[in-house]
Design a protein around this motif. Structure first.
Motif, PDB file in Angstrom:
ATOM      1  N   ASN A 334       0.284  -8.577  -4.333  1.00  0.00           N
ATOM      2  CA  ASN A 334      -0.909  -8.327  -3.994  1.00  0.00           C
ATOM      3  C   ASN A 334      -1.227  -8.264  -2.493  1.00  0.00           C
ATOM      4  OD1 ASN A 334      -3.993  -8.287  -3.095  1.00  0.00           O
ATOM      5  ND2 ASN A 334      -4.219  -7.860  -5.557  1.00  0.00           N
ATOM      6  N   LEU A 335      -0.550  -9.261  -1.685  1.00  0.00           N
ATOM      7  CA  LEU A 335      -0.582  -9.688  -0.314  1.00  0.00           C
ATOM      8  C   LEU A 335       0.470  -8.601   0.267  1.00  0.00           C
ATOM      9  CD1 LEU A 335      -0.773 -13.427  -0.158  1.00  0.00           C
ATOM     10  CD2 LEU A 335      -2.415 -11.976   0.584  1.00  0.00           C
ATOM     11  N   GLN A 336       1.678  -8.183  -0.499  1.00  0.00           N
ATOM     12  CA  GLN A 336       2.289  -7.165   0.174  1.00  0.00           C
ATOM     13  C   GLN A 336       2.148  -5.943  -0.024  1.00  0.00           C
ATOM     14  OE1 GLN A 336       6.053  -8.530  -2.255  1.00  0.00           O
ATOM     15  NE2 GLN A 336       6.471 -10.082  -0.862  1.00  0.00           N
ATOM     16  N   GLY A 337       0.941  -5.537  -0.742  1.00  0.00           N
ATOM     17  CA  GLY A 337       0.262  -4.384  -0.911  1.00  0.00           C
ATOM     18  C   GLY A 337       0.761  -3.357  -1.848  1.00  0.00           C
ATOM     19  N   LYS A 338       1.238  -4.427  -2.864  1.00  0.00           N
ATOM     20  CA  LYS A 338       1.721  -3.616  -4.149  1.00  0.00           C
ATOM     21  C   LYS A 338       0.671  -3.060  -4.930  1.00  0.00           C
ATOM     22  CE  LYS A 338       6.170  -4.119  -3.714  1.00  0.00           C
ATOM     23  NZ  LYS A 338       6.916  -5.443  -3.939  1.00  0.00           N
ATOM     24  N   LYS A 339       0.597  -1.937  -5.599  1.00  0.00           N
ATOM     25  CA  LYS A 339      -0.423  -1.538  -6.237  1.00  0.00           C
ATOM     26  C   LYS A 339      -0.191  -1.326  -7.911  1.00  0.00           C
ATOM     27  CE  LYS A 339      -2.504   0.058  -2.724  1.00  0.00           C
ATOM     28  NZ  LYS A 339      -3.501  -0.926  -2.079  1.00  0.00           N
ATOM     29  N   ASP A 340      -1.300  -1.153  -8.900  1.00  0.00           N
ATOM     30  CA  ASP A 340      -0.993  -1.053 -10.203  1.00  0.00           C
ATOM     31  C   ASP A 340      -0.403  -2.487 -10.705  1.00  0.00           C
ATOM     32  OD1 ASP A 340      -1.828   1.445 -10.130  1.00  0.00           O
ATOM     33  OD2 ASP A 340       0.477   2.279  -9.569  1.00  0.00           O
TER      34      ASP A 340
END
Length: 363
Positions: A334-340
């Motif tokens: 989440n902190l790395q910007g991953k979606k879904d």
């Protein structure tokens, strides 16, 4: 007893961290605080000075005192090594060391540090832990809810994390009032499989011991009732022993009373977890009830205490370390910007055969 100025400091901090006072909002005047806390102006000024030094307030000459968010940049949040907060009900007991080990191993892989707190399943201690995490400025949070089957008075703190875009997820249970991603054992299925195993071995008089202030207890009760219903077995309220965090210290004596009262009817018990299962074993030894000849017992969670006990408890698996790893992985991604990313994950339990269940002959 706390000094009066410290009471004011703690109170104002709670208002800021829970979002009751918004960033930039003017707090009540010194005279209003004097009246509210029934203290001297000097006490109020001491509290305001301390809060200003910590970055929670800023004073503007001739205008008033306002809520500041400088405390965030003064905390650990500004360091290059990101910090993930972890709040569990307990730290050193039962399955928690394994869960924390899983979290820590995943965080270490990406050079994250861990800030750990426990609540002892007490909402006042949960409030303190959440305030600590907000004050520190953690980058993400993993929480095992406190008394998850009851209304939680600390919801505002979780909403503060959301407002600050701090990702958080829950393990073992979740607050039904919140839309929050979670990682949980399928607790309904766990008790369902435990009860089915006993039914398959010919048992029809099956009791349950369940902890009812946690969501796990509610769902484990549900699985037990579901299995009885499918087998067309009657649900007997007197064969249910419920307890909560407050009454847990009396569990040993309550279990002994429950077993004694149901001695002539019960042939098997589904236990809330392995800890309770071993309480039942202990009580049976005191009462001279033979396991599994007179009473079959199934625990849940496949904990180290079940593996190391002097009787091998029949139980069901719990993901423990894997759950911790997966929750930490979710926060990092989440902190790395991953979606879904998954919004909820249920792990499926598997029966672990021990020596506490016996097939009975059907008359």
């Amino acid at each position: 007893m706390k000094p009066k100025y410290q009471v004011i400091i703690d109170d104002i901090k709670s208002h800021i961290l829970s979002g009751t006072y918004s960033i930039g909002e003017q707090i009540p005047t010194e005279s209003a605080l004097q009246d509210s806390y029934n203290v001297s102006r000097q006490t109020v000024r001491k509290a305001i000075l301390e809060l200003s030094n910590e970055g929670f307030l800023r004073s503007e000459k001739g205008s008033g005192t306002y809520v500041s968010n400088q405390y965030r940049s003064r905390s650990g949040g500004h360091t290059s090594k990101k910090t993930i907060g972890v709040i569990t009900t307990y730290i050193s007991d039962y399955i928690f060391p394994s869960i924390i080990r899983g979290i820590e191993s995943r965080l270490n892989e990406d050079n994250y540090s861990l800030l750990l707190a426990s609540t002892n399943n007490d909402v006042t201690q949960e409030k303190k832990a959440l305030e600590m995490m907000l004050s520190y400025g953690v980058d993400g949070l993993i929480v095992e809810p406190t008394k998850s089957n009851l209304y939680n008075p600390n919801i505002a703190y979780y909403l503060s994390f959301k407002e600050q875009d701090v990702p958080f997820t829950m393990i073992n249970a979740f607050y039904e009032e919140l839309e929050v991603p979670f990682f949980c054992l399928d607790d309904v299925q766990s008790s369902y499989l435990a009860t089915l195993e006993l039914i398959a071995k010919g048992h029809t008089q099956i009791g349950i011991i369940a902890k009812m202030d946690d969501l796990q207890g509610k769902y484990r009760m549900k699985g037990y009732i579901k299995a009885l219903g499918e087998a067309k077995l009657r649900f007997h309220p007197e064969q249910v022993l419920s307890f909560d965090t407050a009454s847990k210290p009396d569990l040993s004596s309550n279990v002994a009373t429950y077993l004694d009262e149901n001695r002539d009817s019960l042939t098997a018990i589904v236990c809330y977890n392995d800890e309770v299962g071993l309480e039942v074993v202990h009580a049976c030894r005191q009462l001279g009830i033979s396991i599994p000849d007179e009473l079959s017992i199934i625990g849940q969670d496949n904990s180290y205490i079940a593996k190391n006990a002097n009787i091998r408890l029949t139980t069901l698996t719990h993901p423990q370390e894997q759950m911790g790893r997966d929750a930490a992985d979710w926060v990092i991604k989440n902190l790395q910007g991953k979606k879904d990313l998954p919004t909820n994950t249920y792990y499926q339990p598997v029966l672990v055969e021990g020596e506490t269940v016996k097939e009975i002959e059907v008359e």
